[in-house]
Design a protein around this motif. Structure first.
Motif, PDB file in Angstrom:
ATOM      1  N   GLY A 144      -9.709  -1.564   9.693  1.00  0.00           N
ATOM      2  CA  GLY A 144     -11.004  -0.950   9.430  1.00  0.00           C
ATOM      3  C   GLY A 144     -11.490  -1.191   8.019  1.00  0.00           C
ATOM      4  O   GLY A 144     -11.199  -2.234   7.418  1.00  0.00           O
ATOM      5  N   PRO A 145     -12.190  -0.230   7.411  1.00  0.00           N
ATOM      6  CA  PRO A 145     -12.792  -0.457   6.083  1.00  0.00           C
ATOM      7  C   PRO A 145     -11.791  -0.497   4.936  1.00  0.00           C
ATOM      8  O   PRO A 145     -12.155  -0.794   3.810  1.00  0.00           O
ATOM      9  CB  PRO A 145     -13.755   0.735   5.933  1.00  0.00           C
ATOM     10  N   TRP A 146     -10.535  -0.158   5.194  1.00  0.00           N
ATOM     11  CA  TRP A 146      -9.528  -0.163   4.119  1.00  0.00           C
ATOM     12  C   TRP A 146      -9.380  -1.558   3.538  1.00  0.00           C
ATOM     13  O   TRP A 146      -9.397  -2.560   4.256  1.00  0.00           O
ATOM     14  CB  TRP A 146      -8.182   0.296   4.663  1.00  0.00           C
ATOM     15  N   ARG A 147      -9.203  -1.631   2.223  1.00  0.00           N
ATOM     16  CA  ARG A 147      -8.931  -2.885   1.543  1.00  0.00           C
ATOM     17  C   ARG A 147      -7.761  -2.703   0.591  1.00  0.00           C
ATOM     18  O   ARG A 147      -7.551  -1.601   0.070  1.00  0.00           O
ATOM     19  CB  ARG A 147     -10.165  -3.380   0.770  1.00  0.00           C
ATOM     20  N   PRO A 148      -6.985  -3.756   0.348  1.00  0.00           N
ATOM     21  CA  PRO A 148      -5.829  -3.620  -0.550  1.00  0.00           C
ATOM     22  C   PRO A 148      -6.263  -3.213  -1.949  1.00  0.00           C
ATOM     23  O   PRO A 148      -7.391  -3.518  -2.372  1.00  0.00           O
ATOM     24  CB  PRO A 148      -5.213  -5.028  -0.561  1.00  0.00           C
ATOM     25  N   PRO A 149      -5.388  -2.515  -2.690  1.00  0.00           N
ATOM     26  CA  PRO A 149      -5.705  -2.216  -4.097  1.00  0.00           C
ATOM     27  C   PRO A 149      -5.982  -3.501  -4.857  1.00  0.00           C
ATOM     28  O   PRO A 149      -5.363  -4.540  -4.594  1.00  0.00           O
ATOM     29  CB  PRO A 149      -4.431  -1.534  -4.611  1.00  0.00           C
ATOM     30  N   GLU A 150      -6.927  -3.430  -5.777  1.00  0.00           N
ATOM     31  CA  GLU A 150      -7.244  -4.618  -6.577  1.00  0.00           C
ATOM     32  C   GLU A 150      -6.042  -5.002  -7.415  1.00  0.00           C
ATOM     33  O   GLU A 150      -5.414  -4.163  -8.056  1.00  0.00           O
ATOM     34  CB  GLU A 150      -8.443  -4.340  -7.477  1.00  0.00           C
ATOM     35  N   VAL A 151      -5.703  -6.277  -7.391  1.00  0.00           N
ATOM     36  CA  VAL A 151      -4.544  -6.767  -8.127  1.00  0.00           C
ATOM     37  C   VAL A 151      -5.012  -7.306  -9.464  1.00  0.00           C
ATOM     38  O   VAL A 151      -5.756  -8.277  -9.524  1.00  0.00           O
ATOM     39  CB  VAL A 151      -3.809  -7.875  -7.348  1.00  0.00           C
ATOM     40  N   PRO A 152      -4.623  -6.688 -10.607  1.00  0.00           N
ATOM     41  CA  PRO A 152      -5.046  -7.183 -11.914  1.00  0.00           C
ATOM     42  C   PRO A 152      -4.290  -8.440 -12.272  1.00  0.00           C
ATOM     43  O   PRO A 152      -3.278  -8.780 -11.672  1.00  0.00           O
ATOM     44  CB  PRO A 152      -4.665  -6.026 -12.860  1.00  0.00           C
ATOM     45  N   PRO A 153      -4.782  -9.186 -13.274  1.00  0.00           N
ATOM     46  CA  PRO A 153      -4.048 -10.367 -13.723  1.00  0.00           C
ATOM     47  C   PRO A 153      -2.663  -9.999 -14.207  1.00  0.00           C
ATOM     48  O   PRO A 153      -2.427  -8.896 -14.686  1.00  0.00           O
ATOM     49  CB  PRO A 153      -4.910 -10.907 -14.887  1.00  0.00           C
ATOM     50  N   SER A 154      -1.722 -10.933 -14.098  1.00  0.00           N
ATOM     51  CA  SER A 154      -0.373 -10.696 -14.591  1.00  0.00           C
ATOM     52  C   SER A 154      -0.413 -10.412 -16.078  1.00  0.00           C
ATOM     53  O   SER A 154      -0.982 -11.176 -16.848  1.00  0.00           O
ATOM     54  CB  SER A 154       0.518 -11.917 -14.331  1.00  0.00           C
ATOM     55  N   PRO A 155       0.165  -9.279 -16.537  1.00  0.00           N
ATOM     56  CA  PRO A 155       0.100  -8.950 -17.956  1.00  0.00           C
ATOM     57  C   PRO A 155       0.892  -9.927 -18.787  1.00  0.00           C
ATOM     58  O   PRO A 155       1.980 -10.328 -18.438  1.00  0.00           O
ATOM     59  CB  PRO A 155       0.718  -7.551 -18.008  1.00  0.00           C
TER      60      PRO A 155
ATOM     61  N   GLY B  99      -2.066   1.804  12.209  1.00  0.00           N
ATOM     62  CA  GLY B  99      -3.053   1.487  11.177  1.00  0.00           C
ATOM     63  C   GLY B  99      -2.408   1.039   9.886  1.00  0.00           C
ATOM     64  O   GLY B  99      -2.868   0.093   9.240  1.00  0.00           O
ATOM     65  N   ARG B 100      -1.335   1.717   9.479  1.00  0.00           N
ATOM     66  CA  ARG B 100      -0.654   1.332   8.246  1.00  0.00           C
ATOM     67  C   ARG B 100       0.027  -0.025   8.412  1.00  0.00           C
ATOM     68  O   ARG B 100       0.026  -0.846   7.496  1.00  0.00           O
ATOM     69  CB  ARG B 100       0.374   2.383   7.852  1.00  0.00           C
ATOM     70  N   VAL B 101       0.600  -0.269   9.587  1.00  0.00           N
ATOM     71  CA  VAL B 101       1.225  -1.564   9.837  1.00  0.00           C
ATOM     72  C   VAL B 101       0.177  -2.670   9.756  1.00  0.00           C
ATOM     73  O   VAL B 101       0.441  -3.752   9.207  1.00  0.00           O
ATOM     74  CB  VAL B 101       1.912  -1.573  11.217  1.00  0.00           C
ATOM     75  N   ALA B 102      -1.019  -2.407  10.257  1.00  0.00           N
ATOM     76  CA  ALA B 102      -2.097  -3.408  10.170  1.00  0.00           C
ATOM     77  C   ALA B 102      -2.467  -3.679   8.719  1.00  0.00           C
ATOM     78  O   ALA B 102      -2.709  -4.828   8.325  1.00  0.00           O
ATOM     79  CB  ALA B 102      -3.317  -2.933  10.956  1.00  0.00           C
ATOM     80  N   ARG B 103      -2.510  -2.627   7.889  1.00  0.00           N
ATOM     81  CA  ARG B 103      -2.866  -2.802   6.481  1.00  0.00           C
ATOM     82  C   ARG B 103      -1.845  -3.671   5.763  1.00  0.00           C
ATOM     83  O   ARG B 103      -2.199  -4.555   4.978  1.00  0.00           O
ATOM     84  CB  ARG B 103      -2.976  -1.439   5.789  1.00  0.00           C
ATOM     85  N   ILE B 104      -0.571  -3.401   6.027  1.00  0.00           N
ATOM     86  CA  ILE B 104       0.482  -4.202   5.386  1.00  0.00           C
ATOM     87  C   ILE B 104       0.464  -5.625   5.924  1.00  0.00           C
ATOM     88  O   ILE B 104       0.539  -6.602   5.179  1.00  0.00           O
ATOM     89  CB  ILE B 104       1.854  -3.543   5.612  1.00  0.00           C
ATOM     90  N   GLY B 105       0.341  -5.757   7.231  1.00  0.00           N
ATOM     91  CA  GLY B 105       0.391  -7.077   7.849  1.00  0.00           C
ATOM     92  C   GLY B 105      -0.736  -7.993   7.444  1.00  0.00           C
ATOM     93  O   GLY B 105      -0.535  -9.196   7.259  1.00  0.00           O
ATOM     94  N   MET B 106      -1.945  -7.446   7.277  1.00  0.00           N
ATOM     95  CA  MET B 106      -3.079  -8.307   6.912  1.00  0.00           C
ATOM     96  C   MET B 106      -2.862  -8.947   5.545  1.00  0.00           C
ATOM     97  O   MET B 106      -3.268 -10.091   5.308  1.00  0.00           O
ATOM     98  CB  MET B 106      -4.386  -7.509   6.926  1.00  0.00           C
ATOM     99  N   GLN B 107      -2.181  -8.240   4.645  1.00  0.00           N
ATOM    100  CA  GLN B 107      -1.925  -8.801   3.314  1.00  0.00           C
ATOM    101  C   GLN B 107      -0.886  -9.921   3.372  1.00  0.00           C
ATOM    102  O   GLN B 107      -1.038 -10.959   2.729  1.00  0.00           O
ATOM    103  CB  GLN B 107      -1.452  -7.692   2.380  1.00  0.00           C
ATOM    104  N   ILE B 108       0.174  -9.696   4.145  1.00  0.00           N
ATOM    105  CA  ILE B 108       1.206 -10.723   4.253  1.00  0.00           C
ATOM    106  C   ILE B 108       0.659 -11.938   4.988  1.00  0.00           C
ATOM    107  O   ILE B 108       0.984 -13.087   4.642  1.00  0.00           O
ATOM    108  CB  ILE B 108       2.444 -10.158   4.967  1.00  0.00           C
ATOM    109  N   ALA B 109      -0.189 -11.722   5.992  1.00  0.00           N
ATOM    110  CA  ALA B 109      -0.810 -12.851   6.683  1.00  0.00           C
ATOM    111  C   ALA B 109      -1.671 -13.658   5.723  1.00  0.00           C
ATOM    112  O   ALA B 109      -1.740 -14.895   5.815  1.00  0.00           O
ATOM    113  CB  ALA B 109      -1.644 -12.346   7.861  1.00  0.00           C
ATOM    114  N   ALA B 110      -2.333 -12.974   4.792  1.00  0.00           N
ATOM    115  CA  ALA B 110      -3.130 -13.702   3.796  1.00  0.00           C
ATOM    116  C   ALA B 110      -2.232 -14.557   2.909  1.00  0.00           C
ATOM    117  O   ALA B 110      -2.575 -15.702   2.578  1.00  0.00           O
ATOM    118  CB  ALA B 110      -3.930 -12.718   2.949  1.00  0.00           C
ATOM    119  N   GLY B 111      -1.080 -14.017   2.496  1.00  0.00           N
ATOM    120  CA  GLY B 111      -0.139 -14.800   1.700  1.00  0.00           C
ATOM    121  C   GLY B 111       0.399 -15.994   2.461  1.00  0.00           C
ATOM    122  O   GLY B 111       0.536 -17.094   1.912  1.00  0.00           O
ATOM    123  N   LEU B 112       0.696 -15.812   3.751  1.00  0.00           N
ATOM    124  CA  LEU B 112       1.169 -16.932   4.566  1.00  0.00           C
ATOM    125  C   LEU B 112       0.088 -17.980   4.748  1.00  0.00           C
ATOM    126  O   LEU B 112       0.377 -19.180   4.777  1.00  0.00           O
ATOM    127  CB  LEU B 112       1.644 -16.420   5.930  1.00  0.00           C
TER     128      LEU B 112
END
Length: 581
Positions: free
Chosen positions: A262-273, A106-119
Motif C-alpha cells: 500500500g502507501p507505505w514506503r521504506p525509510p529514506e536512506v541517507p548517504p553513507s557517513p 503486510g509487513r512481509v510485503a514491506r520487507i520483501g519489496m525492498q529486497i526485491a529492489a536490491g535483487l
C-alpha cells in the motif's frame, strides 16, 4: 594446517579499525563491530573462518563492490588481507525476527519489496546472489531492509563452486539449483519467495530437519499449502513455481509487493557517513549479516540539566554556526584559548589551546551527517566516547534530526590528558545543544565556495570520463560541501570537497592553471593511490590579517599509482572550476 590468531575486543586491525564487539558468526566468517579511527565512524568487520582463499574471499569482494543500492549493504574496504570492511547497520536478521513467530502479510510485503529492489539491481549487473534467506536480510528501524552476504554470488556463467559442491541453503534453494543446475536470477526469485513464505507461515517451504531430507524435498519442489499468506499467496505461488521460466522477474515481484504494502514506503536512506575521504580504490569488500547495534553511550554533563529540546537544533546545515558549540571559556583551565572558524572546512570550528609546548592543542567541533541515522529519540543527546588513539581523542554527540557533532582533541605528544579536554569540550557543547537551535552564522562572502553545491559542479558529460560512473547516486557530505561519485565497474572514484588552506606553493603540487584559476596537482602514492588537484577559489585574510586560500579539492583515486590519475584529476578540476562562482 595454517591457523589465524585469536582476536579480542580492543585489537586494532590494519592500524585503523579498533574491534569493539563480536556480533555473530555464520558460515562465511565472524563479524565484529569496529571503530574506524581515521573516519571516526562505526563499521562492521568480517573475518573468514580459517584462511580465506584468494578465489573465495576475492569473489565476495568483487561481487559486492559492483553493487550500489539503498537495499544492499554498502561496501567500504578490504584489509590485512583477511578482513572485509562494510556498512554497520543497527538491525536484526529476519531469521531472528521470525523466530518469535510469523509476521503479518503486510509487513512481509514491506520487507520483501525492498529486497526485491536490491535483487533487481544485482540482476541488472549480472550478479546472482545464490543464498537469499532470512539470515541474509537485515531489518532496521522503521522496517528498513537490506540484503547482505554476497559471499557465494556468481556471474551468470558460473555454475558450481570451485570444488564442485552446491552452494546455498537447502531450505530456501530453488529445485533446479538443488539438482545441481546453474544458479540464475530466477533461482534468486525462488529463494526470496521461500524466504517470504517462511516469514508469513513460520516455517520454510521445504521444512526443517536433516539437510539431506530438506535437499531431497527441494529437488522435488514439494511445497505445503499456505495458511496465513493471505494477499501474498498468489504471488508466492508464482515465485515458488518449479519451472524457472514461470517465475516473475525481481522487478515484477517488487512492483506487486509494493501494491500489497500500500502507501507505505521504506525509510529514506541517507548517504553513507564519511568525515574523511575513503579511497574507492580499496573497495573490494562484501556484505554480511550484522545483527545488532553496539554503542558505548554516556552522559558527560553533571548537575541539573536544562529541559531537553525537542526542536531541530541544527536547522539549515549551510547556515548553522559550529562555533556556537565551541566552549572556549570552558577550555581555559587547560591553557590560553583562541577561536578559529577557518581551521578546516565550513562544517567545523576549532578552539586552539596554548599549552606552552610548541604547536597548540587543537579541539575540533565538527557538524556531520548521522553515523547511525534514526537511533536517537527527539530531545536526547547521547554521547559516544572513544579511547585515545594516535594522539587524538574523539567524542560523538548524536542529534535526533539526523546529524552528529564530532569533538576531537588532538596534539602530537600532548602534555595534557586529551580525553579530559574532549570531555570538557563535550560538556560545553551539550549545554548549548539543550538550549535550542544553534544561531546562524554570518553570511558567507559572495564568491565563497560555501554558497556552492559540490555535487552540481560535475554533470553527466563531465563525469563520463569516469568509467561506468554512477552519476545519479553520489555520496553527499554535510552542507553539500563534499560530493563523491563512484564507478560501477572498477574501483575508481572522483571526489570534490571544499577547504581552507595556507597560501599554496609548489609544495602542494605541480602549478598549473584551470579555467583561469591557479591550481596545483599532486599524486599521493604512499597510501591513497590517488591524485589531488587543488584549485584556488579566492584569497582572503583570516581573523589575524594573515592570508588564507579558499580551495576546491578534486581527488581521483583507484587501483594503481597516484600519478596515473593526475590527468583525470586535472580534467575534472577544469570542468568543475568552470562552474565556480
Amino acid at each position: 594446517m595454517v591457523t589465524i590468531s585469536r582476536v579480542r575486543t580492543g585489537d586494532v586491525i590494519d592500524r585503523r579499525y579498533r574491534l569493539e564487539d563480536e556480533l555473530g558468526s555464520g558460515a562465511g566468517g565472524v563479524v565484529w563491530s569496529a571503530y574506524d579511527t581515521k573516519l571516526h565512524r562505526t563499521v562492521a568487520l568480517k573475518r573468514a573462518h580459517g584462511v580465506p582463499s584468494a578465489s573465495g574471499f576475492g569473489r565476495e569482494a568483487r561481487n559486492a563492490a559492483r553493487l550500489h543500492h539503498p537495499h544492499v549493504i554498502s561496501v567500504f574496504d578490504t584489509v590485512d588481507p583477511d578482513w572485509l570492511v562494510m556498512e554497520y547497520l543497527p538491525s536484526r536478521g529476519l531469521d531472528r525476527i521470525v523466530a518469535a513467530g510469523p509476521l503479518p502479510a503486510g509487513r512481509v510485503a514491506r520487507i520483501g519489496m525492498q529486497i526485491a529492489a536490491g535483487l533487481t539491481a544485482a540482476h541488472a549487473r549480472g550478479v546472482v546472489h545464490r543464498d537469499v534467506k532470512p539470515g541474509n536480510i537485515l531489518v532496521g528501524e522503521g522496517d528498513l531492509a537490506k540484503l547482505t552476504d554476497f559471499g557465494i554470488s556468481v556471474w551468470r556463467e558460473a555454475t558450481l563452486t570451485e570444488d564442485g559442491r552446491i552452494s546455498g541453503t537447502a531450505a530456501y534453494m530453488a529445485p533446479e539449483v538443488a539438482r545441481g543446475q546453474a544458479a540464475t536470477a530466477a533461482s534468486d526469485v525462488f529463494s526470496l519467495g521461500a524466504t517470504l513464505f517462511a516469514a508469513v507461515e513460520g516455517t520454510p517451504p521445504f521444512g526443517t530437519g536433516a539437510p539431506e531430507a530438506v535437499l531431497a524435498r527441494a529437488r522435488r519442489g514439494e511445497i505445503p499449502p499456505m495458511r496465513h499468506a493471505g494477499p501474498l499467496a498468489p504471488l508466492l505461488g508464482e515465485m515458488l513455481a518449479v519451472r524457472p521460466g514461470q517465475r516473475p522477474a525481481a522487478e515484477q515481484v517488487r512492483s506487486r509487493l509494493a501494491e500489497i504494502a500500500g502507501p507505505w514506503r521504506p525509510p529514506e536512506v541517507p548517504p553513507s557517513p564519511s568525515r574523511r575521504f575513503t579511497p574507492w580504490w580499496a573497495v573490494a569488500a562484501a556484505v554480511v549479516v550484522v545483527t545488532a547495534a553496539v554503542f558505548t553511550w554516556s552522559v558527560l554533563a553533571t548537575g541539573p540539566a536544562p529541559e531537553p529540546s525537542t526542536v531541530d537544533v541544527i536547522g539549515d546545515p549551510t547556515t548553522a554556526d559550529p562555533c556556537a558549540l565551541a566552549g572556549q571559556h570552558a577550555l581555559r583551565p587547560f591553557g590560553t584559548t583562541s577561536l578559529n572558524p577557518v581551521y578546516g572546512n565550513f562544517d567545523r570550528c576549532d578552539v586552539l589551546i596554548d599549552v606552552g609546548a610548541g604547536d597548540p592543542l587543537d579541539v575540533e567541533f565538527e557538524l556531520a551527517a548521522a553515523s547511525v541515522p534514526g537511533a536517537v529519540r527527539p530531545g536526547q543527546f547521547p554521547v559516544e566516547r572513544h579511547p585515545l588513539s594516535d594522539d587524538a581523542c574523539d567524542r560523538r554527540i548524536a542529534v535526533s534530526t539526523g546529524y552528529d557533532v564530532w569533538i576531537t582533541a588532538k596534539m602530537d605528544n600532548p602534555p595534557r590528558d586529551l580525553c579530559a579536554v574532549a570531555d570538557t569540550a563535550t560538556n560545553a557543547a551539550l549545554i548549548r545543544l539543550r538550549q535550542g537551535p544553534l544561531p546562524r552564522r554570518a553570511p558567507f562572502a559572495p564568491r565563497s565556495l560555501a554558497t556552492t553545491d559540490a555535487c552540481g559542479l560535475l554533470d553527466g558529460p563531465a563525469l563520463a570520463r569516469l568509467p561506468g560512473v554512477d552519476a545519479i547516486h553520489p555520496e553527499i557530505g554535510f552542507g553539500g560541501w563534499d560530493c563523491t561519485w563512484h564507478s560501477t565497474i572498477d574501483h575508481t572514484s572522483v571526489r570534490i570537497l571544499f577547504d581552507h588552506s595556507q597560501p599554496m606553493s609548489a609544495d602542494d603540487g605541480t602549478p598549473t592553471r584551470v579555467a583561469g584559476r591557479d591550481a596545483f596537482v599532486k599524486a599521493d602514492d604512499d597510501q591513497d593511490h590517488s591524485c589531488t588537484a587543488k584549485v584556488v577559489q579566492r584569497e582572503f585574510p583570516d581573523q589575524n590579517g594573515d592570508p588564507l586560500d579558499e580551495i576546491m579539492k578534486v581527488i581521483v583515486a583507484g587501483d594503481g599509482t597516484g600519478a596515473r590519475f593526475c590527468p583525470m584529476a586535472r580534467d575534472f578540476a577544469a570542468a568543475a572550476a568552470a562552474k565556480l562562482p
